[in-house]
Motif scaffolding. Sequence first.
Motif, mmCIF file in Angstrom:
data_model
loop_
_atom_site.group_PDB
_atom_site.id
_atom_site.type_symbol
_atom_site.label_atom_id
_atom_site.label_comp_id
_atom_site.label_asym_id
_atom_site.label_seq_id
_atom_site.Cartn_x
_atom_site.Cartn_y
_atom_site.Cartn_z
ATOM 1 N N ALA A 44 0.730 -1.207 0.111
ATOM 2 C CA ALA A 44 0.154 -0.147 0.051
ATOM 3 C C ALA A 44 0.915 1.338 -0.069
ATOM 4 C CB ALA A 44 -0.941 0.109 1.044
ATOM 5 N N GLY A 45 2.179 0.943 0.203
ATOM 6 C CA GLY A 45 3.022 2.241 0.027
ATOM 7 C C GLY A 45 3.828 2.606 1.420
ATOM 8 N N ALA A 46 3.701 1.761 2.354
ATOM 9 C CA ALA A 46 4.705 1.928 3.542
ATOM 10 C C ALA A 46 6.050 1.531 3.192
ATOM 11 C CB ALA A 46 4.179 0.948 4.824
ATOM 12 N N ASP A 47 6.846 1.934 3.842
ATOM 13 C CA ASP A 47 8.519 1.719 3.651
ATOM 14 C C ASP A 47 8.862 0.867 5.070
ATOM 15 O OD1 ASP A 47 9.544 3.333 1.321
ATOM 16 O OD2 ASP A 47 8.400 4.896 2.677
ATOM 17 N N LYS A 48 8.092 1.035 6.087
ATOM 18 C CA LYS A 48 8.506 0.300 7.148
ATOM 19 C C LYS A 48 7.101 -0.034 7.900
ATOM 20 C CE LYS A 48 12.213 3.399 8.232
ATOM 21 N NZ LYS A 48 13.090 4.245 9.279
ATOM 22 N N VAL A 49 7.079 -0.973 8.585
ATOM 23 C CA VAL A 49 5.912 -1.392 9.436
ATOM 24 C C VAL A 49 6.212 -1.222 10.863
ATOM 25 C CG1 VAL A 49 4.845 -2.727 7.687
ATOM 26 C CG2 VAL A 49 6.249 -4.128 9.385
ATOM 27 N N SER A 50 5.344 -1.148 11.780
ATOM 28 C CA SER A 50 5.569 -0.836 13.269
ATOM 29 C C SER A 50 4.814 -1.907 13.897
ATOM 30 C CB SER A 50 5.264 0.792 13.615
ATOM 31 O OG SER A 50 5.146 0.778 15.106
ATOM 32 N N LEU A 51 5.483 -2.634 14.767
ATOM 33 C CA LEU A 51 4.645 -3.771 15.428
ATOM 34 C C LEU A 51 4.701 -3.274 17.053
ATOM 35 C CD1 LEU A 51 6.602 -6.972 14.136
ATOM 36 C CD2 LEU A 51 4.237 -5.816 13.357
ATOM 37 N N ASN A 52 3.588 -3.701 17.822
ATOM 38 C CA ASN A 52 3.649 -3.398 19.287
ATOM 39 C C ASN A 52 3.054 -4.639 19.824
ATOM 40 O OD1 ASN A 52 3.119 -2.368 21.644
ATOM 41 N ND2 ASN A 52 2.579 -0.351 20.994
ATOM 42 N N SER A 53 1.474 -4.406 20.074
ATOM 43 C CA SER A 53 0.973 -5.428 20.729
ATOM 44 C C SER A 53 1.081 -6.847 20.110
ATOM 45 C CB SER A 53 -0.665 -5.180 20.979
ATOM 46 O OG SER A 53 -0.897 -4.181 21.644
ATOM 47 N N ALA A 54 1.060 -7.031 18.863
ATOM 48 C CA ALA A 54 1.420 -8.330 18.320
ATOM 49 C C ALA A 54 2.843 -8.872 18.481
ATOM 50 C CB ALA A 54 1.002 -8.274 16.648
ATOM 51 N N ALA A 55 3.890 -8.092 18.466
ATOM 52 C CA ALA A 55 5.182 -8.553 18.920
ATOM 53 C C ALA A 55 5.247 -9.081 20.326
ATOM 54 C CB ALA A 55 6.277 -7.302 18.698
ATOM 55 N N LEU A 56 4.620 -8.414 21.191
ATOM 56 C CA LEU A 56 4.525 -8.832 22.641
ATOM 57 C C LEU A 56 3.769 -10.265 22.627
ATOM 58 C CD1 LEU A 56 3.951 -5.651 24.367
ATOM 59 C CD2 LEU A 56 5.815 -7.124 25.102
ATOM 60 N N GLN A 57 2.923 -10.340 22.093
ATOM 61 C CA GLN A 57 1.950 -11.511 22.148
ATOM 62 C C GLN A 57 2.942 -12.858 21.342
ATOM 63 O OE1 GLN A 57 -1.505 -10.134 20.533
ATOM 64 N NE2 GLN A 57 -2.121 -9.039 22.546
ATOM 65 N N ASN A 58 3.452 -12.469 20.271
ATOM 66 C CA ASN A 58 4.207 -13.299 19.575
ATOM 67 C C ASN A 58 5.595 -12.928 18.817
ATOM 68 O OD1 ASN A 58 4.601 -15.342 17.620
ATOM 69 N ND2 ASN A 58 3.665 -14.504 16.133
ATOM 70 N N PRO A 59 6.429 -12.743 19.806
ATOM 71 C CA PRO A 59 7.831 -12.274 19.485
ATOM 72 C C PRO A 59 8.393 -12.960 18.089
ATOM 73 C CG PRO A 59 7.602 -12.605 21.727
ATOM 74 C CD PRO A 59 6.450 -13.485 21.365
ATOM 75 N N SER A 60 8.066 -13.933 17.862
ATOM 76 C CA SER A 60 8.692 -14.682 16.547
ATOM 77 C C SER A 60 8.310 -13.750 15.516
ATOM 78 C CB SER A 60 8.441 -16.274 16.731
ATOM 79 O OG SER A 60 6.922 -16.218 16.491
ATOM 80 N N ILE A 61 7.241 -12.835 15.410
ATOM 81 C CA ILE A 61 6.825 -12.137 14.256
ATOM 82 C C ILE A 61 7.963 -11.105 13.961
ATOM 83 C CG2 ILE A 61 5.451 -10.477 15.453
ATOM 84 C CD1 ILE A 61 4.424 -12.086 12.161
ATOM 85 N N ILE A 62 8.816 -10.777 14.769
ATOM 86 C CA ILE A 62 9.620 -9.835 14.619
ATOM 87 C C ILE A 62 10.622 -10.351 13.643
ATOM 88 C CG2 ILE A 62 11.565 -8.379 15.770
ATOM 89 C CD1 ILE A 62 9.856 -8.530 18.100
ATOM 90 N N LYS A 63 11.428 -11.743 14.263
ATOM 91 C CA LYS A 63 12.248 -12.645 13.309
ATOM 92 C C LYS A 63 11.814 -12.859 11.825
ATOM 93 C CE LYS A 63 15.621 -16.029 13.694
ATOM 94 N NZ LYS A 63 15.598 -16.101 12.090
ATOM 95 N N GLU A 64 10.218 -13.057 11.783
ATOM 96 C CA GLU A 64 9.881 -13.614 10.452
ATOM 97 C C GLU A 64 9.971 -12.305 9.791
ATOM 98 O OE1 GLU A 64 5.971 -15.340 10.730
ATOM 99 O OE2 GLU A 64 6.205 -16.169 12.644
ATOM 100 N N GLY A 65 9.391 -11.218 10.150
ATOM 101 C CA GLY A 65 9.702 -9.920 9.297
ATOM 102 C C GLY A 65 10.979 -9.452 9.017
ATOM 103 N N ALA A 66 11.720 -9.443 10.201
ATOM 104 C CA ALA A 66 13.347 -9.218 9.429
ATOM 105 C C ALA A 66 13.753 -10.006 8.647
ATOM 106 C CB ALA A 66 13.983 -9.031 10.769
#
Length: 252
Positions: free
Chosen positions: A95-117
């Motif tokens: 949709a045009g973002a250059d970066k995404v910001s994670l907050n609540s979802a990352a705390l509930q599922n920290p592995s999403i940070i590594k998946e995204g990275a």
Amino acid sequence: MLKKRIIPCLDVKEGRVVKGVQFVSLRDAGDPVELATFYNEQGADELVFLDISATVEGRDTMEDVVRQTASTLSIPFTVGGGIRTLEDMKRMLRAGADKVSLNSAALQNPSIIKEGADYFGSQCIVVAIDAKWSAEEDTWMIYTHGGRNRFERSAIEWAQQVAALGAGELLVTSMDGDGKKTGFDIALMTALRKVVNIPLIASGGAGNAEHFYEVFTEADADAALAASIFHYKETSVQQVKDYLRNQGVAIR
């Protein structure tokens, strides 16, 4: 040395930009597309768009508003709020973002940070931390869902884990200072700077150009984010930059 960045923030609710004090008493601040265009022309280094009710309402980020906002920009654009999966990240980036910001979802599922990275690169992944001082714990504790729910984890510990998982940047909001215009939380940012070496964006408390100078020189923040002082024309991005340049701060 990396140059410091000035970042306006669009907190969006029901398609409008809003701003409050300590995450409550929200008031209208305008149309996100119009404000994005204005900040782009004003010389902002980046723009952050946070859909502040998406997580609370359990819905996806407003893709159409993100797309319209992104279409006006020539600067990096971070989008957060309601992003829970790799597919959500893909939608926002498409949709045009250059970066995404994670907050609540990352705390509930920290592995999403590594998946995204791993999938998009660390430079795409910003983890937002909403922190509030707790005298009982003698540290800053994390809050989620737009500051409604306390998460039993210290901001310092979480920041270290987030950095280890591959986040490219931390967006740290002081809930104690949010909207108060009394200055960024230097103690919080300094404590985080001691334990992580990824870029830190300070948020919460900006009231004037001097506050930006303080957080850059005293806490070594890499960027500083503000909302109300820019939205309500109390100062401008250009005025803040001019002040910082005069003080010898290397900015973009």
